[in-house]
Design a protein around this motif. Structure first.
Motif, PDB file in Angstrom:
ATOM      1  N   ASN A 128      -2.738  -7.024   4.269  1.00 52.84           N
ATOM      2  CA  ASN A 128      -1.310  -7.141   3.985  1.00 52.84           C
ATOM      3  C   ASN A 128      -0.884  -8.415   3.267  1.00 52.84           C
ATOM      4  O   ASN A 128       0.176  -8.967   3.570  1.00 52.84           O
ATOM      5  CB  ASN A 128      -0.493  -6.978   5.272  1.00 52.84           C
ATOM      6  CG  ASN A 128      -0.164  -5.518   5.548  1.00 52.84           C
ATOM      7  OD1 ASN A 128      -1.028  -4.779   6.010  1.00 52.84           O
ATOM      8  ND2 ASN A 128       1.053  -5.096   5.242  1.00 52.84           N
ATOM      9  N   TRP A 235      -3.484  -2.212   3.929  1.00 52.07           N
ATOM     10  CA  TRP A 235      -2.058  -2.525   3.797  1.00 52.07           C
ATOM     11  C   TRP A 235      -1.226  -1.629   4.703  1.00 52.07           C
ATOM     12  O   TRP A 235      -1.267  -0.405   4.585  1.00 52.07           O
ATOM     13  CB  TRP A 235      -1.607  -2.336   2.346  1.00 52.07           C
ATOM     14  CG  TRP A 235      -0.347  -3.085   2.029  1.00 52.07           C
ATOM     15  CD1 TRP A 235       0.915  -2.744   2.405  1.00 52.07           C
ATOM     16  CD2 TRP A 235      -0.239  -4.313   1.302  1.00 52.07           C
ATOM     17  NE1 TRP A 235       1.818  -3.676   1.948  1.00 52.07           N
ATOM     18  CE2 TRP A 235       1.132  -4.653   1.261  1.00 52.07           C
ATOM     19  CE3 TRP A 235      -1.151  -5.151   0.673  1.00 52.07           C
ATOM     20  CZ2 TRP A 235       1.606  -5.790   0.622  1.00 52.07           C
ATOM     21  CZ3 TRP A 235      -0.688  -6.284   0.026  1.00 52.07           C
ATOM     22  CH2 TRP A 235       0.672  -6.599   0.002  1.00 52.07           C
ATOM     23  N   ASP A 239       5.489  -2.960   6.030  1.00 55.32           N
ATOM     24  CA  ASP A 239       5.588  -4.424   6.016  1.00 55.32           C
ATOM     25  C   ASP A 239       6.989  -4.839   5.573  1.00 55.32           C
ATOM     26  O   ASP A 239       7.450  -4.453   4.496  1.00 55.32           O
ATOM     27  CB  ASP A 239       4.541  -4.989   5.053  1.00 55.32           C
ATOM     28  CG  ASP A 239       4.334  -6.486   5.201  1.00 55.32           C
ATOM     29  OD1 ASP A 239       5.328  -7.207   5.396  1.00 55.32           O
ATOM     30  OD2 ASP A 239       3.183  -6.925   5.106  1.00 55.32           O
ATOM     31  N   ARG A 244       4.689  -3.080  -0.661  1.00 59.05           N
ATOM     32  CA  ARG A 244       3.419  -2.390  -0.887  1.00 59.05           C
ATOM     33  C   ARG A 244       3.110  -2.230  -2.376  1.00 59.05           C
ATOM     34  O   ARG A 244       1.968  -1.965  -2.749  1.00 59.05           O
ATOM     35  CB  ARG A 244       3.418  -1.028  -0.217  1.00 59.05           C
ATOM     36  CG  ARG A 244       4.326   0.002  -0.886  1.00 59.05           C
ATOM     37  CD  ARG A 244       4.093   1.400  -0.362  1.00 59.05           C
ATOM     38  NE  ARG A 244       4.649   1.613   0.955  1.00 59.05           N
ATOM     39  CZ  ARG A 244       4.556   2.779   1.614  1.00 59.05           C
ATOM     40  NH1 ARG A 244       3.908   3.794   1.087  1.00 59.05           N
ATOM     41  NH2 ARG A 244       5.115   2.911   2.802  1.00 59.05           N
ATOM     42  N   ALA A 247       0.076  -4.103  -3.718  1.00 55.90           N
ATOM     43  CA  ALA A 247      -1.295  -3.798  -3.305  1.00 55.90           C
ATOM     44  C   ALA A 247      -2.146  -3.321  -4.477  1.00 55.90           C
ATOM     45  O   ALA A 247      -3.255  -3.834  -4.701  1.00 55.90           O
ATOM     46  CB  ALA A 247      -1.278  -2.756  -2.193  1.00 55.90           C
ATOM     47  N   LEU A 261      -4.214   2.343   2.534  1.00 51.82           N
ATOM     48  CA  LEU A 261      -2.828   2.213   2.971  1.00 51.82           C
ATOM     49  C   LEU A 261      -2.658   2.918   4.309  1.00 51.82           C
ATOM     50  O   LEU A 261      -3.001   4.090   4.451  1.00 51.82           O
ATOM     51  CB  LEU A 261      -1.883   2.834   1.936  1.00 51.82           C
ATOM     52  CG  LEU A 261      -0.397   2.817   2.291  1.00 51.82           C
ATOM     53  CD1 LEU A 261       0.139   1.382   2.318  1.00 51.82           C
ATOM     54  CD2 LEU A 261       0.397   3.671   1.302  1.00 51.82           C
ATOM     55  N   HIS A 267       3.475  -5.160   9.011  1.00 49.56           N
ATOM     56  CA  HIS A 267       2.721  -6.333   8.581  1.00 49.56           C
ATOM     57  C   HIS A 267       1.616  -6.677   9.578  1.00 49.56           C
ATOM     58  O   HIS A 267       0.587  -7.246   9.203  1.00 49.56           O
ATOM     59  CB  HIS A 267       3.687  -7.516   8.455  1.00 49.56           C
ATOM     60  CG  HIS A 267       3.061  -8.777   7.970  1.00 49.56           C
ATOM     61  ND1 HIS A 267       2.653  -8.966   6.669  1.00 49.56           N
ATOM     62  CD2 HIS A 267       2.778  -9.946   8.614  1.00 49.56           C
ATOM     63  CE1 HIS A 267       2.143 -10.181   6.527  1.00 49.56           C
ATOM     64  NE2 HIS A 267       2.204 -10.791   7.700  1.00 49.56           N
TER      65      HIS A 267
END
Length: 289
Positions: A128, A235, A239, A244, A247, A261, A267
């Motif tokens: 993350n 991730w 979050d 995202r 990423a 993902l 997070h």
């Protein structure tokens, strides 16, 4: 079965770091780097799993945190110094190469040290946090990311952030952890341990100095921003601090990058989805020589 945890003090880069170790002495070394506002305990779900899987696990309180040294001055917390701490841990382990796992600020350090010293690492696992180039770009160009990162700018104010935290008797940090995570992720017992870590003399100013060093302390840029070490980026899709959308571009900067993902995680992905994260880390390091 829970492996024995050994608490050690390791000398590195001119300071002493408190390091929790577990697992067989002859196992491949993996270093886990925590972020803000955690300490080694933030990896409590990963340490036993990886140790029982045969890894020698090293989990430091990073400089400024909990029982580790807290050097004075913002310059002591720039990325080059933090990277040098990791290199010193590798030297202390007696290995030429290790695997590195980082979350939050620990992930920022991990990106940086692997970028600059790839010959010392077998694998990189990031939780993350985007590659530093991607983060820098979004902090300048993305209004939504600037809003998400408002606290970074607040931390630049001298003295005020640590005063607010102390006056609130850690309530502000507890609230951040609880309101940004899945319900029940951080228990009352967990938060009592966090309060003990935050209460160490000099800890709050040192922890905030990591953020201040971003703007106030120069670092030596790497020759290339490409990541040549095999990299896994995990991730959590919910979050609240980091979008995202950063990423994918981060993986694009990796020669051998893999993105997973977890859409229902926040997070604090290694806490909330610990079983899935543990297996992802182990499988990646085991099957990507």
């Amino acid at each position: 079965m829970y492996p024995e945890l050994k608490h050690d003090i390791v000398q590195t880069n001119g300071i002493s770091l408190h390091v929790v170790k577990a697992g067989p002495n002859n196992g491949p070394v993996v270093i886990l780097l925590h972020g803000f506002p955690e300490f080694w305990y933030g990896w409590r779900y990963q340490i036993p799993y990886l140790a029982l899987a045969g890894y020698q696990v090293w989990v430091p309180d990073q400089r400024g945190y909990n029982l580790s040294d807290k050097p004075v001055g913002v310059n002591a917390y720039n990325l080059d110094e933090l990277a040098a701490d990791v290199l010193g841990l590798i030297e202390a382990s007696g290995r030429d190469k290790v695997s590195l796992v980082g979350h939050d600020w620990g992930a920022a350090v991990a990106w940086w040290v692997v970028n600059k010293y790839p010959h010392r690492f077998e694998h990189l696992v990031i939780l993350n946090v985007p590659h530093h180039v991607v983060m820098h770009r979004h902090m300048r160009r993305s209004f939504s990311q600037m809003l998400r990162s408002w606290y970074i700018f607040f931390f630049q104010v001298p003295h005020l952030p640590e005063t607010a935290v102390r006056l609130a008797q850690w309530f502000l940090l507890e609230r951040v952890l609880r309101r940004s995570s899945r319900k029940g992720t951080f228990t009352t017992a967990d938060l009592e341990l966090y309060r003990q870590a935050w209460s160490q003399p000099g800890a709050i100013t040192a922890m905030i100095s990591w953020y201040r060093a971003l703007f106030q302390s120069a670092v030596q840029r790497p020759e290339s921003f490409r990541i040549t070490v095999p990299t896994l980026l995990i991730w959590g899709g919910l979050d609240k601090f980091l979008g995202r959308e950063m990423a994918g571009p981060s993986i694009d900067l990796c020669d051998d990058g893999h993105l997973v993902l977890l859409p229902e995680a926040s997070h604090w992905v290694q806490h909330e989805e610990n079983e899935r994260v543990n297996k992802l880390i182990d499988d990646f390091m085991r099957y990507n020589p």
